[in-house]
Scaffold this motif. Structure first.
Motif, PDB file in Angstrom:
ATOM      1  N   ARG A   1      -5.232  -1.363  10.726  1.00 32.37           N
ATOM      2  CA  ARG A   1      -6.030  -1.524   9.512  1.00 32.37           C
ATOM      3  C   ARG A   1      -7.485  -1.364   9.956  1.00 32.37           C
ATOM      4  NH1 ARG A   1      -5.509  -7.157   6.106  1.00 32.37           N
ATOM      5  NH2 ARG A   1      -6.336  -6.431   4.092  1.00 32.37           N
TER       6      ARG A   1
ATOM      7  N   GLY B   1      -4.591   6.862  -2.614  1.00 32.72           N
ATOM      8  CA  GLY B   1      -3.774   5.732  -2.229  1.00 32.72           C
ATOM      9  C   GLY B   1      -4.395   4.413  -2.599  1.00 32.72           C
ATOM     10  N   TYR B   2      -3.669   3.363  -2.226  1.00 40.73           N
ATOM     11  CA  TYR B   2      -4.218   2.026  -2.367  1.00 40.73           C
ATOM     12  C   TYR B   2      -3.650   1.176  -1.237  1.00 40.73           C
ATOM     13  CZ  TYR B   2       0.237   0.418  -4.326  1.00 40.73           C
ATOM     14  OH  TYR B   2       1.556   0.100  -4.508  1.00 40.73           O
ATOM     15  N   GLY B   3      -4.343   0.088  -0.957  1.00 41.16           N
ATOM     16  CA  GLY B   3      -3.891  -0.866   0.043  1.00 41.16           C
ATOM     17  C   GLY B   3      -3.753  -2.236  -0.606  1.00 41.16           C
ATOM     18  N   ARG B   4      -4.146  -3.279   0.103  1.00 41.75           N
ATOM     19  CA  ARG B   4      -3.863  -4.650  -0.343  1.00 41.75           C
ATOM     20  C   ARG B   4      -4.575  -5.052  -1.631  1.00 41.75           C
ATOM     21  NH1 ARG B   4      -1.063  -8.538   1.998  1.00 41.75           N
ATOM     22  NH2 ARG B   4       0.225  -7.778   3.694  1.00 41.75           N
ATOM     23  N   GLN B   5      -5.655  -4.382  -1.969  1.00 46.08           N
ATOM     24  CA  GLN B   5      -6.374  -4.730  -3.217  1.00 46.08           C
ATOM     25  C   GLN B   5      -5.883  -3.898  -4.401  1.00 46.08           C
ATOM     26  OE1 GLN B   5      -7.976  -3.837  -0.339  1.00 46.08           O
ATOM     27  NE2 GLN B   5      -8.176  -5.956   0.340  1.00 46.08           N
TER      28      GLN B   5
ATOM     29  N   LYS C   1      -8.745   9.624  -0.975  1.00 45.89           N
ATOM     30  CA  LYS C   1      -8.903   9.450   0.477  1.00 45.89           C
ATOM     31  C   LYS C   1      -8.751  10.816   1.140  1.00 45.89           C
ATOM     32  CE  LYS C   1      -8.951   4.891   0.181  1.00 45.89           C
ATOM     33  NZ  LYS C   1     -10.047   4.016   0.594  1.00 45.89           N
TER      34      LYS C   1
ATOM     35  N   ARG D   1     -10.543  -1.682   8.732  1.00 45.22           N
ATOM     36  CA  ARG D   1     -11.586  -2.675   8.491  1.00 45.22           C
ATOM     37  C   ARG D   1     -11.535  -3.839   9.468  1.00 45.22           C
ATOM     38  NH1 ARG D   1     -11.899  -7.397   5.323  1.00 45.22           N
ATOM     39  NH2 ARG D   1      -9.883  -6.949   4.350  1.00 45.22           N
TER      40      ARG D   1
ATOM     41  N   GLY E   1       0.829  -1.198   0.000  1.00 46.82           N
ATOM     42  CA  GLY E   1       0.000   0.000   0.000  1.00 46.82           C
ATOM     43  C   GLY E   1       0.855   1.235   0.000  1.00 46.82           C
ATOM     44  N   MET E   2       0.258   2.334  -0.440  1.00 49.80           N
ATOM     45  CA  MET E   2       0.972   3.607  -0.418  1.00 49.80           C
ATOM     46  C   MET E   2      -0.032   4.746  -0.468  1.00 49.80           C
ATOM     47  SD  MET E   2       2.572   3.562  -4.266  1.00 49.80           S
ATOM     48  CE  MET E   2       2.396   5.236  -4.866  1.00 49.80           C
ATOM     49  N   THR E   3       0.441   5.915  -0.065  1.00 52.83           N
ATOM     50  CA  THR E   3      -0.374   7.126  -0.100  1.00 52.83           C
ATOM     51  C   THR E   3       0.357   8.171  -0.933  1.00 52.83           C
ATOM     52  OG1 THR E   3      -1.342   6.636   2.056  1.00 52.83           O
ATOM     53  CG2 THR E   3      -1.444   8.921   1.334  1.00 52.83           C
TER      54      THR E   3
ATOM     55  N   GLY F   1     -11.050  -0.901   1.917  1.00 52.42           N
ATOM     56  CA  GLY F   1     -10.686   0.500   1.718  1.00 52.42           C
ATOM     57  C   GLY F   1     -11.025   1.419   2.877  1.00 52.42           C
TER      58      GLY F   1
ATOM     59  N   VAL G   1       4.253   2.999   4.624  1.00 54.66           N
ATOM     60  CA  VAL G   1       4.541   2.450   5.942  1.00 54.66           C
ATOM     61  C   VAL G   1       4.987   1.007   5.740  1.00 54.66           C
ATOM     62  CG1 VAL G   1       3.668   1.952   8.245  1.00 54.66           C
ATOM     63  CG2 VAL G   1       2.811   3.942   6.990  1.00 54.66           C
TER      64      VAL G   1
ATOM     65  N   GLY H   1      -9.434   2.144   5.492  1.00 54.30           N
ATOM     66  CA  GLY H   1      -8.353   3.039   5.862  1.00 54.30           C
ATOM     67  C   GLY H   1      -7.296   2.453   6.765  1.00 54.30           C
ATOM     68  N   LYS H   2      -6.281   3.290   7.015  1.00 56.17           N
ATOM     69  CA  LYS H   2      -5.131   2.943   7.864  1.00 56.17           C
ATOM     70  C   LYS H   2      -4.911   4.104   8.813  1.00 56.17           C
ATOM     71  CE  LYS H   2      -2.783  -0.453   5.604  1.00 56.17           C
ATOM     72  NZ  LYS H   2      -3.099  -1.831   5.747  1.00 56.17           N
TER      73      LYS H   2
HETATM   74  N1  LIG Z   1       1.499   0.518   3.651  1.00 60.76           N
HETATM   75  C1  LIG Z   1       0.894   1.700   3.453  1.00 60.76           C
HETATM   76  N2  LIG Z   1       1.623   2.824   3.517  1.00 60.76           N
HETATM   77  C2  LIG Z   1       1.052   4.036   3.344  1.00 60.76           C
HETATM   78  N3  LIG Z   1      -0.239   4.208   3.116  1.00 60.76           N
HETATM   79  C3  LIG Z   1      -1.024   3.118   3.053  1.00 60.76           C
HETATM   80  C4  LIG Z   1      -0.506   1.818   3.215  1.00 60.76           C
HETATM   81  N4  LIG Z   1      -1.533   0.932   3.097  1.00 60.76           N
HETATM   82  C5  LIG Z   1      -2.635   1.665   2.888  1.00 60.76           C
HETATM   83  N5  LIG Z   1      -2.342   2.972   2.866  1.00 60.76           N
HETATM   84  C6  LIG Z   1      -3.277   4.090   2.701  1.00 60.76           C
HETATM   85  O1  LIG Z   1      -4.481   3.769   3.354  1.00 60.76           O
HETATM   86  C7  LIG Z   1      -5.567   3.832   2.431  1.00 60.76           C
HETATM   87  C8  LIG Z   1      -6.592   2.792   2.785  1.00 60.76           C
HETATM   88  O2  LIG Z   1      -6.012   1.514   2.691  1.00 60.76           O
HETATM   89  P1  LIG Z   1      -6.927   0.231   2.777  1.00 60.76           P
HETATM   90  O3  LIG Z   1      -8.001   0.498   3.780  1.00 60.76           O
HETATM   91  O4  LIG Z   1      -7.363  -0.188   1.409  1.00 60.76           O
HETATM   92  O5  LIG Z   1      -5.877  -0.809   3.375  1.00 60.76           O
HETATM   93  P2  LIG Z   1      -5.960  -2.400   3.243  1.00 60.76           P
HETATM   94  O6  LIG Z   1      -4.829  -2.962   4.061  1.00 60.76           O
HETATM   95  O7  LIG Z   1      -6.033  -2.756   1.790  1.00 60.76           O
HETATM   96  O8  LIG Z   1      -7.303  -2.775   4.002  1.00 60.76           O
HETATM   97  P3  LIG Z   1      -8.653  -3.419   3.346  1.00 60.76           P
HETATM   98  O9  LIG Z   1      -8.347  -4.863   3.101  1.00 60.76           O
HETATM   99  O10 LIG Z   1      -9.700  -3.219   4.377  1.00 60.76           O
HETATM  100  O11 LIG Z   1      -8.928  -2.638   2.074  1.00 60.76           O
HETATM  101  C9  LIG Z   1      -4.929   3.639   1.068  1.00 60.76           C
HETATM  102  O12 LIG Z   1      -5.723   4.247   0.038  1.00 60.76           O
HETATM  103  C10 LIG Z   1      -3.601   4.351   1.245  1.00 60.76           C
HETATM  104  O13 LIG Z   1      -3.765   5.764   1.085  1.00 60.76           O
END
Ligand SMILES: Nc1ncnc2c1ncn2[C@@H]1O[C@H](COP(=O)(O)OP(=O)(O)OP(=O)(O)O)[C@@H](O)[C@H]1O
Ligand SMILES: Nc1ncnc2c1ncn2[C@@H]1O[C@H](COP(=O)(O)OP(=O)(O)OP(=O)(O)O)[C@@H](O)[C@H]1O
Ligand SMILES: Nc1ncnc2c1ncn2[C@@H]1O[C@H](COP(=O)(O)OP(=O)(O)OP(=O)(O)O)[C@@H](O)[C@H]1O
Ligand SMILES: [Mg+2]
Ligand SMILES: [Mg+2]
Ligand SMILES: [Mg+2]
Lengths: 112, 112, 112
Positions: A101, B35-39, B58, A103, A27-29, B87, A64, B89-90
């Motif tokens: 996290r 941003g994006y996370g695990r998906q 976000k 969720r 993940g990234m922002t 999605g 992160v 958040g973190k």
């Molecule tokens: N490792 C990371 N470093 C920095 N920012 C992150 C990281 N992971 C997620 N983010 C930020 O948090 C936002 C939300 O992430 P998200 O909720 O999709 O995390 P996830 O681990 O994929 O959880 P879920 O499975 O519930 O979607 C992302 O759009 C991104 O901006």
């Protein structure tokens, strides 16, 4: 854990994303920023004007990561952002005490 | 002191603000992020395209707090941002060495 | 090293930039933010409405500095951002583990 904060050239964002994905980042922002470094923005924008500091558009990428991945993630960003030209960017690293996290409620490295 | 940094769904911002106010927080900073996370953003935006990472809009919320309030503030944000959907958040926490309130010059927890 | 993070009034940005330059700072990052402090934004925007928190536009200025310069940089920002009026801003400081200058690969204080 660490927060890797990179300020890079906007046209390098796609390469940085690909390098991070290849490095196994989950993940990234990304956000917009403006800034200047040692040339006060001059050489990046134009030559001649000596006494105004120019803010140049940049992109911020934040990741992160677990402690053990931090060095590889920094290297991945630096490698992908590097062109050898002035204004390529800065990458800094900050300690992170905890991550959640939202969720799932997972905490720590499991939350990444 | 600690900096609590939350990346949440934009439509949850009002709930997060209310939860923080109810938790006794005296100030916060809000900014835009993507941003994006695990998906990799896929499931949040559309299905099918497999090889592009989508950046999803976000909101970032930052709160500087006294150490003893940090856990409650994290819990308030997580509770308000949680929908149970991908999605959500973190939230991460970073150590803060010092704070100054510019108008008064106060420092440390008194400056919050 | 330290990251000095300042949230200030947008119309103070030029003064803050000049004060930082006078303090010998070699680079900075500027971005947009919104926020509120102890007045919940009310006094800054209008009077009367009691139960809504107003987010007021601010500017964020970030400066990564060597440890020995951190106090002087904080003082320079606070001095330049100060008007004595509500909403003048907050400045906080975070530890930085490492910095890389992307073009040259320099690390640590030499990368600033
Ligand atoms: N490792 C990371 N470093 C920095 N920012 C992150 C990281 N992971 C997620 N983010 C930020 O948090 C936002 C939300 O992430 P998200 O909720 O999709 O995390 P996830 O681990 O994929 O959880 P879920 O499975 O519930 O979607 C992302 O759009 C991104 O901006
Ligand atoms: N000390 C600093 N603190 C915070 N941000 C900085 C600092 N220095 C640079 N930046 C950010 O990094 C961006 C890129 O900086 P830049 O690559 O020009 O650094 P530099 O040291 O001048 O290197 P180069 O000589 O290769 O140009 C700037 O636009 C700014 O946003
Ligand atoms: N605890 C906090 N955490 C994160 N950001 C904050 C916090 N407090 C204030 N800020 C940010 O700083 C900006 C300026 O705050 P402000 O100067 O109004 O603080 P204050 O303590 O209310 O001081 P004053 O009484 O002089 O108004 C806010 O708009 C917000 O972006
Ligand atoms: Mg430069
Ligand atoms: Mg996700
Ligand atoms: Mg205020």
């Amino acid at each position: 854990m660490k927060l890797v904060n990179a300020i890079v050239q906007p046209h390098r964002l796609d390469d940085v994303k690909k390098a991070l994905e290849a490095a196994g980042v989950h993940g990234m922002t990304v956000s917009e920023a403006n800034g200047y470094g040692r040339q006060h923005g001059h050489t990046e924008v134009y030559r001649g004007a000596e006494y105004t500091i120019e803010l140049v558009p940049k992109v911020r990428v934040e990741i992160v990561v677990d402690d053990r991945d931090a060095a590889a993630v920094v290297d991945a960003v630096v490698g992908a952002a590097h062109s050898g030209r002035i204004g390529d960017g800065k990458v800094w690293t900050v300690p992170v005490d905890d991550v959640v996290r939202v969720r799932t409620g997972e905490r720590g490295p499991d939350a990444l």
